[in-house]
Design a protein around this motif. Structure first.
Motif, PDB file in Angstrom:
ATOM      1  N   ASP A 356     -99.811  21.784 -16.158  1.00 15.40           N
ATOM      2  CA  ASP A 356     -99.400  20.571 -15.436  1.00 15.40           C
ATOM      3  C   ASP A 356     -98.143  19.961 -16.056  1.00 15.40           C
ATOM      4  O   ASP A 356     -97.436  19.197 -15.400  1.00 15.40           O
ATOM      5  CB  ASP A 356    -100.514  19.507 -15.466  1.00 15.40           C
ATOM      6  CG  ASP A 356    -101.622  19.799 -14.464  1.00 15.40           C
ATOM      7  OD1 ASP A 356    -101.446  20.727 -13.657  1.00 15.40           O
ATOM      8  OD2 ASP A 356    -102.657  19.114 -14.504  1.00 15.40           O
ATOM      9  N   HIS A 363    -103.634  28.701 -17.152  1.00 10.18           N
ATOM     10  CA  HIS A 363    -104.189  27.530 -16.466  1.00 10.18           C
ATOM     11  C   HIS A 363    -105.291  26.861 -17.287  1.00 10.18           C
ATOM     12  O   HIS A 363    -105.535  25.665 -17.175  1.00 10.18           O
ATOM     13  CB  HIS A 363    -104.760  27.986 -15.110  1.00 10.18           C
ATOM     14  CG  HIS A 363    -104.828  26.906 -14.091  1.00 10.18           C
ATOM     15  ND1 HIS A 363    -105.976  26.582 -13.422  1.00 10.18           N
ATOM     16  CD2 HIS A 363    -103.888  26.055 -13.643  1.00 10.18           C
ATOM     17  CE1 HIS A 363    -105.750  25.584 -12.594  1.00 10.18           C
ATOM     18  NE2 HIS A 363    -104.487  25.242 -12.703  1.00 10.18           N
TER      19      HIS A 363
ATOM     20  N   PHE B 352    -114.375  17.275  -8.936  1.00  6.66           N
ATOM     21  CA  PHE B 352    -113.123  17.998  -8.709  1.00  6.66           C
ATOM     22  C   PHE B 352    -112.073  17.047  -8.148  1.00  6.66           C
ATOM     23  O   PHE B 352    -112.404  16.000  -7.587  1.00  6.66           O
ATOM     24  CB  PHE B 352    -113.322  19.136  -7.694  1.00  6.66           C
ATOM     25  CG  PHE B 352    -114.293  20.191  -8.132  1.00  6.66           C
ATOM     26  CD1 PHE B 352    -114.028  20.988  -9.231  1.00  6.66           C
ATOM     27  CD2 PHE B 352    -115.478  20.386  -7.443  1.00  6.66           C
ATOM     28  CE1 PHE B 352    -114.918  21.964  -9.641  1.00  6.66           C
ATOM     29  CE2 PHE B 352    -116.392  21.365  -7.848  1.00  6.66           C
ATOM     30  CZ  PHE B 352    -116.102  22.153  -8.944  1.00  6.66           C
ATOM     31  N   ARG B 353    -110.833  17.462  -8.282  1.00  2.00           N
ATOM     32  CA  ARG B 353    -109.748  16.801  -7.562  1.00  2.00           C
ATOM     33  C   ARG B 353    -109.847  17.289  -6.112  1.00  2.00           C
ATOM     34  O   ARG B 353    -109.837  18.495  -5.871  1.00  2.00           O
ATOM     35  CB  ARG B 353    -108.439  17.275  -8.180  1.00  2.00           C
ATOM     36  CG  ARG B 353    -107.285  16.363  -8.052  1.00  2.00           C
ATOM     37  CD  ARG B 353    -106.093  16.974  -8.760  1.00  2.00           C
ATOM     38  NE  ARG B 353    -105.951  16.518 -10.124  1.00  2.00           N
ATOM     39  CZ  ARG B 353    -105.445  15.338 -10.455  1.00  2.00           C
ATOM     40  NH1 ARG B 353    -105.053  14.498  -9.522  1.00  2.00           N
ATOM     41  NH2 ARG B 353    -105.319  15.007 -11.714  1.00  2.00           N
ATOM     42  N   SER B 355    -107.797  17.447  -3.753  1.00  2.00           N
ATOM     43  CA  SER B 355    -106.673  18.284  -3.323  1.00  2.00           C
ATOM     44  C   SER B 355    -106.764  19.698  -3.903  1.00  2.00           C
ATOM     45  O   SER B 355    -106.251  20.639  -3.316  1.00  2.00           O
ATOM     46  CB  SER B 355    -105.337  17.625  -3.681  1.00  2.00           C
ATOM     47  OG  SER B 355    -105.279  17.329  -5.059  1.00  2.00           O
ATOM     48  N   ASP B 356    -107.439  19.862  -5.029  1.00  2.00           N
ATOM     49  CA  ASP B 356    -107.636  21.209  -5.582  1.00  2.00           C
ATOM     50  C   ASP B 356    -108.529  22.051  -4.665  1.00  2.00           C
ATOM     51  O   ASP B 356    -108.507  23.279  -4.735  1.00  2.00           O
ATOM     52  CB  ASP B 356    -108.296  21.142  -6.967  1.00  2.00           C
ATOM     53  CG  ASP B 356    -107.309  20.774  -8.070  1.00  2.00           C
ATOM     54  OD1 ASP B 356    -106.101  20.721  -7.781  1.00  2.00           O
ATOM     55  OD2 ASP B 356    -107.751  20.530  -9.206  1.00  2.00           O
ATOM     56  N   HIS B 363    -103.822  12.800  -4.218  1.00  2.00           N
ATOM     57  CA  HIS B 363    -104.008  13.500  -5.493  1.00  2.00           C
ATOM     58  C   HIS B 363    -105.055  12.819  -6.363  1.00  2.00           C
ATOM     59  O   HIS B 363    -105.707  13.449  -7.189  1.00  2.00           O
ATOM     60  CB  HIS B 363    -102.655  13.541  -6.222  1.00  2.00           C
ATOM     61  CG  HIS B 363    -102.540  14.663  -7.189  1.00  2.00           C
ATOM     62  ND1 HIS B 363    -102.180  14.476  -8.498  1.00  2.00           N
ATOM     63  CD2 HIS B 363    -102.736  15.989  -7.046  1.00  2.00           C
ATOM     64  CE1 HIS B 363    -102.167  15.625  -9.122  1.00  2.00           C
ATOM     65  NE2 HIS B 363    -102.489  16.572  -8.266  1.00  2.00           N
TER      66      HIS B 363
END
Lengths: 664, 664
Positions: A356, A363, B352-353, B355-356, B363
């Motif tokens: 990020d 990752h 979780f995010r 958008s992931d 976001h």
């Protein structure tokens, strides 16, 4: 605590004639190094590359290796002549320094005391283990699991979590999408033999993260990165997290440097348009380049085997930087760092995904950033306080980190105060005509013939000189001052040598003629360089003195002085005190830890205890704004001399100067 | 606990002649609905759209509105004739059902007891508040902060964290890159008046996340999403997290449906090539479409004001799904879900995010997935157990969730056992020739003229019928069976009506002729449909019976039955017991919660307590594999009749059948 890198290797004896002075030295060193250690001068301006041919000595007993270039005829060689700088000592030897190479009349031999070097504090893994705090935050654990059946059909991840609990007493574990998406295949690939990469949470109360899973047993391969991001230079280390061994170290100038040498100019740039993004991209680029270099230069074995390290095997990275560099890396708006009342965006940072941040790392790799104290006392100094163990010691300690900004911390396990002062980049080679960072070819040691003023340059890697690093600069200024070449104001006296001349920036001393150097010009030091240097040392001295007095202490109360800074492999304490960088203290109290910030990040890679303690330490550190302490400015002005306007503060320096003058 | 949606509105009275039976009904309902509630039949095959004109009644006292199409002449209207299905009742009225519209001889009036409907359990925010568990996991808090000065120059984020501690007693807060990157500007935009979005950690020990910061005060705008992802249909709700109000609800068929109707065929597809990615993309696409629809259809006010909701204002989404759907959404390899011993990849999921996961949400939006128990007892059932409060009650409860797979849970606050059985998609309209999900035009209620076998179809939204939803199917089969149109095996008896004919799948009953329907064909139910339906109900009944007996209980021990399933707006208990879907229990013990999974996700959006409790609940739930319980298969076979081979288990049903037969 202070480790001699290879204590077990038998030292050999070198005796110099006519003085008959002997020193013990490690095999593999050069004669010129031995002479330097013995306090003897041998003319040598090519930095030990064998080019100038001035350092000829005569071997009278025993022999040395590799000590000949075309500067010596075969006849001379047969007579025992050798070039001191390119000789390699492997056994006891007796050497005569002929008059033309050495200092006349043995002056140096009798009157200059042996120099005190604050030796590098080498990071000691055993010390961590002894303190019970060797616990890498990222660990790799092999698990042999049972395959599922009717009576045990828990989920794949449940099986692994259960195994970690049963086999390793690890609990409270959470896995993200990456692991969940591959765990089914990985579990079955080697019949339920797997290796998990577990990141312990920094605080005890949060969950531990299962960040990777591999088929088979790979617990012996666990690597991390430690990074120090300086305003001027960025350093990285590749660390074996099982053994604590540093597999590679590399440094590069921070690519932001083309947008200004100090943090203020970087902030100004970052405030405009896409400047912040650009600044971030530049330093991220530098880090990524260093990472590649670390992979290329890593020394085997890598976790037992010789198989090269794959970038996928990097599990963590710890980064320390000053507050501005941290902001620019993370793309946090640094605008208010340069405006009163100097408010940063953040001083604490949660763990980030390294990718990020734009880092070319897998990752699953987690990036931890050292917290900072204020806009001008950054994560780099906190890293040093943590890594040096200052926060754990009972001894009253003065910690000084010398970089583009210098930071000063005083205290011990019970209390800590800190302050920052703007030293300028002189010690990192910035603002010095031929300054450079501590790399191959940098003059890091220096001596002068008191009669002829001919130099003895010693360089990192014994290559022809290409510039002057921080520790070299310290020794050069001190030596020129001690020998009356410079006066107390840092200006050149009129001494008789062709090496002093008028250059583009006033008077200058030629350290190495073009022909003896590794570059296409003479290497010099001039009065502007010396002025920048004095400014830097004055700021540091005044800062330390002010802070000591603000907490009601005196220099004599200090039980330990820790010096940090990426300016060379060691620091000459006599020189540091002669020019008034450091207050005069008992040299045995001083340790030099080199790049303290880098050390702190490496320690964090190896000890989750340190990561946990850091929050408490940061809360404990009281920040002083020197600019608001009335006495600071007066201290600074008084320190703008060599060593100081008040010579009574430097009694040893006074004695040494008297000795040199008497010697003449 | 059971809320009548508009209790305060005065009901009006409708009296039917010649039976003189009265019912109270809410103003705005139609006469046909009132007749249905009174247990009276009026012929009506067009679902209340006014097309067939068969439902004529004569208003004798008072009047109704809007009860005329071209099917009535002006003379007839003047005589008092009205079309019952399109009439709107607004005041007390007396109506005569003429012989040609109603059932002859008043049979229904005297012998069929009033039907028992398990009314929808409407989610009660006050109940949550009373229990002290209304605490939305994502809260928005306004902060008025002091601007920094010399004596208070803490970092921007430190200022906010300090404010949250001082002003709201919120501690242990962490902010990610998104917030850190904008906080400097946001703080200064409205002079240090800001609104922070705080996500409470699900477990008490982890940090609370500061996920967003806005300039100014926006605490009144806090929205979340609740989603139930079924194998067949996906439902979503847009929830005001401050008031708990549902602003919009929308559903769509799961786009995966073109790759097979059940989870097994989806898994098979996901195992090949990019199948898993495709399956994920499909359901993510469905969710994203529903989200758009929710924004379009949301009813104002939106958190006090009328300003439309911006997608950036969605702060959280909670998703429940069966284990396979969860795997496909997250792209976890579902392969072993269909292979003994049925091992899923994971049953627990960290936040979780959103958008992931591919969701078109900001976001900062966090997605929470309900944990599941096993490969066949999924997060949807866990959501139901949590959302219905079953896990908090002292009452011994049977919870049945009827979907493509049916799940059964028995227990209370102290213990819970669960099992899954494959019911097939009949109740969601799958495998039924003209089946559909509970949407506009779906026949959801039905009655039959016992002499002519003419139907009374009542549809969702009073539109011309387009198909049959789950609750309609239940009533249709039950009614046909009760009136002797179907025998105990689910086959058509030879009764005299043109509505029974031979179709492509054997005998079928025409519910609505093409001309009366909203589609270009007749709407029918055939013997294959009924067979599928019987299989489904048999699996559910046998599952519940087996589980009750496995824990040593009897049906009579049950203190509460909670029915869930997205198959209609209510469930007719008499019908459910008549056809043997449910064991015969006191109807007052039964509540219908509709989509229990969706309710559970909405509850999770509103109560962090529920999120916290769910881990413990899941640990407590013991899973039974019905296929391994010996008696299950026998129970299943015995249940493949209407209602069951053992009629002694259904005494009320026996009585009702006898009454109908005697009535003829």
């Amino acid at each position: 605590m202070i480790i001699q890198p290879s204590q077990e290797i038998q030292e050999v004896s070198v005796t110099f004639l006519p003085s008959n002075r002997s020193v013990k030295i490690l095999p593999g060193e050069s004669l010129i190094k031995a002479a330097r250690n013995a306090g003897l001068h041998i003319n040598a301006s090519c930095g030990g590359s064998g080019v100038c041919g001035k350092c000829r000595v005569i071997v009278e007993k025993g022999d040395v290796e590799g000590a000949k270039t075309e500067k010596l005829t075969d006849e001379e060689f047969a007579e025992g002549y050798r070039q001191a700088c390119i000789s390699t000592i492997s056994s006891d030897v007796t050497v005569r320094i002929p008059e033309e190479s050495g200092a006349k009349g043995g002056v140096l031999e009798t009157d200059v005391p042996t120099r005190h070097q604050a030796r590098m504090h080498v990071f000691d893994l055993d010390e961590l283990k002894k303190a019970g705090i060797f616990d890498p935050p990222v660990e790799k654990l092999c698990l042999e699991l049972n395959s599922p059946d009717q009576s045990d059909n828990k989920a794949d991840i449940g099986r692994v979590v259960h195994g970690l609990s049963e086999q390793y007493d690890r609990h409270r574990i959470e896995a993200g999408l990456d692991v969940l998406r591959k765990i089914r295949r990985v579990l079955r690939e080697k019949d339920y033999l797997v290796t998990v990469t577990l990141r312990q949470s920094v605080n005890d109360r949060s969950k531990n993260q299962l960040i990777n899973i591999q088929a088979g047993c790979w617990s012996h391969r666990n690597f991390g990165l430690a990074f120090d991001i300086g305003t001027t230079t960025v350093y990285g280390q590749l660390v074996d997290l099982n053994s604590g061994r540093v597999l590679a170290e590399a440094g590069k100038y921070n690519a932001q440097i083309s947008y200004g040498e100090d943090v203020i100019s970087r902030i100004v740039y970052a405030e405009k348009g896409d400047g912040l993004q650009e600044m971030s991209d530049l330093v991220v680029g530098t880090i990524n380049e260093i990472i590649l270099k670390l992979f290329k230069t890593a020394a085997p074995p890598y976790g037992v085997t010789e198989d090269p390290i794959d970038w996928q095997e990097i599990n963590s990275i710890t980064i320390a930087a000053n507050t501005t560099m941290t902001h620019l890396l993370l793309q946090l708006e640094p605008d208010n760092i340069r405006r009163a009342p100097y408010v940063p965006v953040s001083t604490f940072f949660p763990p980030f995904r390294a990718s990020d941040l734009g880092l070319e790392l897998p990752h699953h790799t987690v990036a931890l950033l050292y917290p900072s104290i204020s806009s001008y006392v950054g994560g780099d100094i906190v890293a040093g306080v943590m890594g040096s163990g200052m926060y754990r010691t009972e001894q009253l300690t003065l910690y000084i980190d010398i970089g583009t900004n210098a930071e000063i911390v005083i205290g011990n396990q019970d209390w800590l105060v800190c302050a920052a002062c703007s030293a300028g980049p002189a010690f990192e080679g910035g603002g010095i005509t031929h300054g450079m960072r501590a790399a191959t070819g940098a003059i890091e040691d220096f001596s002068i013939n008191p009669q002829t003023y001919e130099p003895m340059n010693m360089t990192i890697g014994n290559k022809a000189p290409v510039g002057i690093c921080g520790s070299g600069l310290l020794i050069i200024v001190s030596t020129l001052f001690e020998h009356g070449v410079l006066n107390q104001s840092g200006k050149f006296n009129k001494v008789d040598t062709p090496r002093i001349r008028t250059g583009r920036s006033g008077y200058e001393y030629v350290l190495s003629w073009q022909g003896d150097s590794g570059v296409d010009h003479d290497i010099v030091i001039n009065e502007v360089d010396i002025e920048n240097f004095i400014r830097a040392k004055a700021a540091i001295y005044a800062g330390a003195k002010t802070l000591i007095e603000e907490v009601g202490l005196q220099v004599s109360d200090l039980e330990q002085v820790i010096l940090a800074g990426a300016f060379g492999s060691y620091i000459d304490l006599d020189c540091a005190m002669t020019i008034g960088l450091l207050p005069e203290v008992d040299p045995t109290k001083v340790v030099y830890v080199g790049n303290g910030s880098l050390m702190g990040t490496r320690m964090s890679e190896l000890s989750n205890h340190i990561r946990k303690d850091v929050v408490e330490v940061v809360r404990k550190m009281t920040n002083f704004e020197l600019s608001e302490v009335k006495t600071f400015h007066d201290q600074y002005v008084a320190s703008m001399f060599l060593p100081h306007t008040d010579m009574s503060l430097f009694p040893n320096c006074q004695k040494r100067l008297a000795a040199v003058i008497n010697g003449k």
